[in-house]
Design a protein around this motif. Structure first.
Motif, PDB file in Angstrom:
ATOM      1  N   PHE A  72      44.204  37.469   6.170  1.00  0.00           N
ATOM      2  CA  PHE A  72      44.246  38.314   4.974  1.00  0.00           C
ATOM      3  C   PHE A  72      42.871  38.334   4.314  1.00  0.00           C
ATOM      4  N   ALA A  73      42.593  39.437   3.631  1.00  0.00           N
ATOM      5  CA  ALA A  73      41.342  39.548   2.883  1.00  0.00           C
ATOM      6  C   ALA A  73      41.615  40.227   1.554  1.00  0.00           C
ATOM      7  N   ILE A  74      41.160  39.595   0.476  1.00  0.00           N
ATOM      8  CA  ILE A  74      41.316  40.158  -0.867  1.00  0.00           C
ATOM      9  C   ILE A  74      40.001  40.792  -1.290  1.00  0.00           C
ATOM     10  N   SER A  75      40.092  41.873  -2.028  1.00  0.00           N
ATOM     11  CA  SER A  75      38.880  42.527  -2.520  1.00  0.00           C
ATOM     12  C   SER A  75      39.185  43.234  -3.827  1.00  0.00           C
ATOM     13  N   ARG A  76      38.125  43.684  -4.467  1.00  0.00           N
ATOM     14  CA  ARG A  76      38.264  44.321  -5.778  1.00  0.00           C
ATOM     15  C   ARG A  76      37.299  45.494  -5.852  1.00  0.00           C
ATOM     16  N   ASP A  77      37.797  46.627  -6.300  1.00  0.00           N
ATOM     17  CA  ASP A  77      36.959  47.796  -6.566  1.00  0.00           C
ATOM     18  C   ASP A  77      37.065  48.066  -8.053  1.00  0.00           C
ATOM     19  N   SER A  78      36.112  47.553  -8.798  1.00  0.00           N
ATOM     20  CA  SER A  78      36.205  47.630 -10.262  1.00  0.00           C
ATOM     21  C   SER A  78      36.152  49.067 -10.756  1.00  0.00           C
ATOM     22  N   ALA A  79      35.379  49.899 -10.090  1.00  0.00           N
ATOM     23  CA  ALA A  79      35.254  51.295 -10.528  1.00  0.00           C
ATOM     24  C   ALA A  79      36.586  52.032 -10.416  1.00  0.00           C
ATOM     25  N   ARG A  80      37.404  51.629  -9.460  1.00  0.00           N
ATOM     26  CA  ARG A  80      38.709  52.245  -9.269  1.00  0.00           C
ATOM     27  C   ARG A  80      39.826  51.451  -9.930  1.00  0.00           C
ATOM     28  N   HIS A  81      39.466  50.370 -10.609  1.00  0.00           N
ATOM     29  CA  HIS A  81      40.462  49.524 -11.297  1.00  0.00           C
ATOM     30  C   HIS A  81      41.531  49.038 -10.324  1.00  0.00           C
ATOM     31  N   THR A  82      41.137  48.772  -9.122  1.00  0.00           N
ATOM     32  CA  THR A  82      42.096  48.448  -8.077  1.00  0.00           C
ATOM     33  C   THR A  82      41.668  47.220  -7.280  1.00  0.00           C
ATOM     34  N   ALA A  83      42.626  46.365  -7.008  1.00  0.00           N
ATOM     35  CA  ALA A  83      42.417  45.238  -6.111  1.00  0.00           C
ATOM     36  C   ALA A  83      43.228  45.474  -4.842  1.00  0.00           C
ATOM     37  N   PHE A  84      42.779  44.869  -3.752  1.00  0.00           N
ATOM     38  CA  PHE A  84      43.406  45.107  -2.459  1.00  0.00           C
ATOM     39  C   PHE A  84      43.719  43.781  -1.768  1.00  0.00           C
ATOM     40  N   LEU A  85      44.725  43.834  -0.921  1.00  0.00           N
ATOM     41  CA  LEU A  85      45.002  42.722  -0.022  1.00  0.00           C
ATOM     42  C   LEU A  85      45.175  43.311   1.371  1.00  0.00           C
ATOM     43  N   GLN A  86      44.174  43.117   2.203  1.00  0.00           N
ATOM     44  CA  GLN A  86      44.241  43.567   3.582  1.00  0.00           C
ATOM     45  C   GLN A  86      44.937  42.478   4.387  1.00  0.00           C
ATOM     46  N   MET A  87      46.033  42.833   5.038  1.00  0.00           N
ATOM     47  CA  MET A  87      46.829  41.861   5.783  1.00  0.00           C
ATOM     48  C   MET A  87      46.834  42.236   7.257  1.00  0.00           C
ATOM     49  N   ASN A  88      46.288  41.372   8.076  1.00  0.00           N
ATOM     50  CA  ASN A  88      46.227  41.589   9.514  1.00  0.00           C
ATOM     51  C   ASN A  88      47.037  40.515  10.247  1.00  0.00           C
ATOM     52  N   SER A  89      47.318  40.769  11.503  1.00  0.00           N
ATOM     53  CA  SER A  89      48.047  39.802  12.343  1.00  0.00           C
ATOM     54  C   SER A  89      49.295  39.293  11.637  1.00  0.00           C
ATOM     55  N   LEU A  90      50.056  40.218  11.112  1.00  0.00           N
ATOM     56  CA  LEU A  90      51.230  39.844  10.322  1.00  0.00           C
ATOM     57  C   LEU A  90      52.285  39.155  11.179  1.00  0.00           C
ATOM     58  N   LYS A  91      52.965  38.211  10.548  1.00  0.00           N
ATOM     59  CA  LYS A  91      54.009  37.430  11.207  1.00  0.00           C
ATOM     60  C   LYS A  91      55.326  37.633  10.477  1.00  0.00           C
ATOM     61  N   ALA A  92      56.416  37.328  11.140  1.00  0.00           N
ATOM     62  CA  ALA A  92      57.726  37.465  10.509  1.00  0.00           C
ATOM     63  C   ALA A  92      57.802  36.654   9.225  1.00  0.00           C
ATOM     64  N   GLU A  93      57.157  35.518   9.212  1.00  0.00           N
ATOM     65  CA  GLU A  93      57.199  34.647   8.023  1.00  0.00           C
ATOM     66  C   GLU A  93      56.376  35.182   6.855  1.00  0.00           C
TER      67      GLU A  93
END
Length: 126
Positions: A72-93
């Motif tokens: 997972f990778a968290i990021s922030r775009d302050s100009a867009r007032h938005t934060a993100f959570l990129q989730m890769n290699s997802l598992k059932a858990e």
């Protein structure tokens, strides 16, 4: 009045990816710790990742729970007032309701954040 709205949840197969977004109103992201938490059925809410306030003196800018490091990778775009959570290699858990939260501290691991979104469901299943 501050509102946090999550989006981007859905259903995905194991190994897939999703990107969650958290859009804030009446809140300047740079001044807040922004975190993602999750809660699976029958389990307690747990921290996933936190991006520290831009003015944090903690010595670190981002924190991840061990169970998502490297995926997972968290990021922030302050100009867009938005934060993100990129989730890769997802598992059932990883199946859970994911919440974003904001707090006026530099960084916080506890659940007592100032503001919370309503949550978005992520389901990982074949």
């Amino acid at each position: 009045q501050v509102h946090l709205v999550e989006s981007g949840g859905g259903s995905v197969q194991p190994g897939g990816s999703l990107t969650l977004s958290c859009t804030a109103s009446d809140l300047t992201l740079d001044y807040y710790a922004i975190a993602w938490f999750r809660q699976a059925p029958g389990k307690e809410r747990e921290g996933v990742s936190c991006i520290h306030s831009r003015f944090s003196t903690s010595g670190r800018s981002i924190t991840y729970a061990d169970f998502v490091k490297g995926r997972f990778a968290i990021s922030r775009d302050s100009a867009r007032h938005t934060a993100f959570l990129q989730m890769n290699s997802l598992k059932a858990e990883d199946t859970a309701v994911y919440y974003c939260a904001a707090d006026r501290s530099d960084y916080k691991t506890s659940l007592d954040y100032d503001y919370w979104g309503q949550g978005t469901q992520v389901t990982v299943s074949s």
